[in-house]
Write an enzyme that holds these catalytic residues in place. Structure first.
Site, PDB file in Angstrom:
ATOM      1  N   CYS A  22      40.049  86.189  36.574  1.00 22.13           N
ATOM      2  CA  CYS A  22      41.210  85.574  36.414  1.00 22.13           C
ATOM      3  C   CYS A  22      42.216  86.618  36.255  1.00 22.13           C
ATOM      4  O   CYS A  22      42.163  87.455  35.199  1.00 22.13           O
ATOM      5  CB  CYS A  22      41.186  84.565  35.120  1.00 22.13           C
ATOM      6  SG  CYS A  22      42.845  83.860  34.838  1.00 22.13           S
ATOM      7  N   LYS A  62      31.796  86.255  37.518  1.00 18.63           N
ATOM      8  CA  LYS A  62      32.731  86.262  38.604  1.00 18.63           C
ATOM      9  C   LYS A  62      33.726  87.125  38.399  1.00 18.63           C
ATOM     10  O   LYS A  62      34.301  87.291  37.375  1.00 18.63           O
ATOM     11  CB  LYS A  62      33.466  84.778  38.851  1.00 18.63           C
ATOM     12  CG  LYS A  62      34.512  84.818  40.247  1.00 18.63           C
ATOM     13  CD  LYS A  62      35.331  83.233  40.090  1.00 18.63           C
ATOM     14  CE  LYS A  62      35.864  83.473  41.509  1.00 18.63           C
ATOM     15  NZ  LYS A  62      37.226  83.142  41.319  1.00 18.63           N
ATOM     16  N   ASN A 126      33.896  85.135  47.939  1.00 16.13           N
ATOM     17  CA  ASN A 126      35.026  84.286  47.446  1.00 16.13           C
ATOM     18  C   ASN A 126      36.330  84.615  47.903  1.00 16.13           C
ATOM     19  O   ASN A 126      36.719  85.863  47.875  1.00 16.13           O
ATOM     20  CB  ASN A 126      35.091  84.130  46.047  1.00 16.13           C
ATOM     21  CG  ASN A 126      36.293  83.215  45.383  1.00 16.13           C
ATOM     22  OD1 ASN A 126      37.012  83.624  44.685  1.00 16.13           O
ATOM     23  ND2 ASN A 126      36.201  81.881  45.915  1.00 16.13           N
ATOM     24  N   GLY A 127      37.172  83.829  48.627  1.00 20.35           N
ATOM     25  CA  GLY A 127      38.244  83.958  49.142  1.00 20.35           C
ATOM     26  C   GLY A 127      38.533  83.783  50.521  1.00 20.35           C
ATOM     27  O   GLY A 127      37.820  84.055  51.439  1.00 20.35           O
ATOM     28  N   ASP A 128      39.895  82.954  50.703  1.00 18.78           N
ATOM     29  CA  ASP A 128      40.237  82.339  51.794  1.00 18.78           C
ATOM     30  C   ASP A 128      39.095  81.547  52.708  1.00 18.78           C
ATOM     31  O   ASP A 128      39.309  81.664  53.931  1.00 18.78           O
ATOM     32  CB  ASP A 128      40.803  83.792  52.689  1.00 18.78           C
ATOM     33  CG  ASP A 128      41.986  84.458  51.990  1.00 18.78           C
ATOM     34  OD1 ASP A 128      42.521  83.703  51.318  1.00 18.78           O
ATOM     35  OD2 ASP A 128      41.864  85.505  52.339  1.00 18.78           O
ATOM     36  N   GLY A 150      37.517  77.906  46.740  1.00 20.29           N
ATOM     37  CA  GLY A 150      38.743  77.657  45.823  1.00 20.29           C
ATOM     38  C   GLY A 150      39.721  76.624  46.549  1.00 20.29           C
ATOM     39  O   GLY A 150      39.611  75.444  46.821  1.00 20.29           O
ATOM     40  N   ARG A 151      40.740  77.421  46.677  1.00 21.60           N
ATOM     41  CA  ARG A 151      42.223  76.708  47.186  1.00 21.60           C
ATOM     42  C   ARG A 151      41.904  76.072  48.681  1.00 21.60           C
ATOM     43  O   ARG A 151      42.636  75.420  49.050  1.00 21.60           O
ATOM     44  CB  ARG A 151      43.117  77.646  47.287  1.00 21.60           C
ATOM     45  CG  ARG A 151      43.553  78.217  45.960  1.00 21.60           C
ATOM     46  CD  ARG A 151      44.888  79.291  45.946  1.00 21.60           C
ATOM     47  NE  ARG A 151      44.238  80.635  46.633  1.00 21.60           N
ATOM     48  CZ  ARG A 151      45.006  81.132  47.436  1.00 21.60           C
ATOM     49  NH1 ARG A 151      46.171  80.623  47.808  1.00 21.60           N
ATOM     50  NH2 ARG A 151      44.533  82.174  48.111  1.00 21.60           N
TER      51      ARG A 151
END
Length: 176
Positions: A22, A62, A126-128, A150-151
């Site tokens: 985070c 993470k 993780n990411g995109d 995630g997003r």
């Protein structure tokens, strides 16, 4: 951390994940989450304390590929030495939050590092990730054991559906 780990065991959780990723300034400013990237000694203390308190519960972390700059070899190399059950790698540095594209080359580098030391640590990228197909391609291309979405879920609420995509679901069903 130890008290919480013991409570999670008592509540029969399947695993514990320490968030060292985070990037929120208020949290990082207290040395927590991605702030731990700058303090490996404290990160190790937390990991060791949890492993000692609840040795039979899988432990994962993470994290990101660095704090102010890419530090994959040093930071993730350090985490790999901790014999974690899994590491989820968010392919960005903390100070850039989610402003830059995720660096999947660095995530792939982590897989090579893990393989070179013959570690059993599961690597999750993780990411995109914007679609199920994208997730499967990342697994194939970079050799990660899995991906965290995630997003990307917000652009396709059906991203986890094997049989349908947002494009194939009728509008009426979407509205429900």
């Amino acid at each position: 951390y130890v008290q919480t780990a013991k409570l999670l065991k008592e509540l029969e959780f399947d695993g514990i994940d320490i968030n060292m990723g985070c990037p929120v300034r208020k949290v990082v400013g207290r040395g927590q989450c991605s702030g731990l990237i700058k303090n490996p000694k404290l990160a190790k203390t937390l990991i060791d304390a949890i492993k000692e308190a609840v040795p039979d519960i899988p432990l994962s972390v993470k994290t990101r590929i660095g704090f102010n700059k890419i530090e994959t070899e040093n930071w993730i190399g350090f985490l790999l030495e901790q014999n974690l059950d899994a590491i989820t790698i968010h392919g960005r540095i903390a100070t850039r939050m989610s402003h830059d594209p995720a660096n999947w080359e660095e995530i792939g580098k982590v897989v090579h590092m893990r393989n070179a030391i013959k570690s059993a640590t599961v690597i999750i990228g993780n990411g995109d990730i914007k679609s199920r197909q994208d997730a499967l391609e990342k697994v194939k291309t970079y050799g990660v054991d899995g991906v965290m979405i995630g997003r990307g879920m917000f652009t396709d609420l059906w991203i986890f559906n094997k049989n349908q995509t947002a494009q194939t679901i009728p509008l009426e069903q979407k509205l429900k």
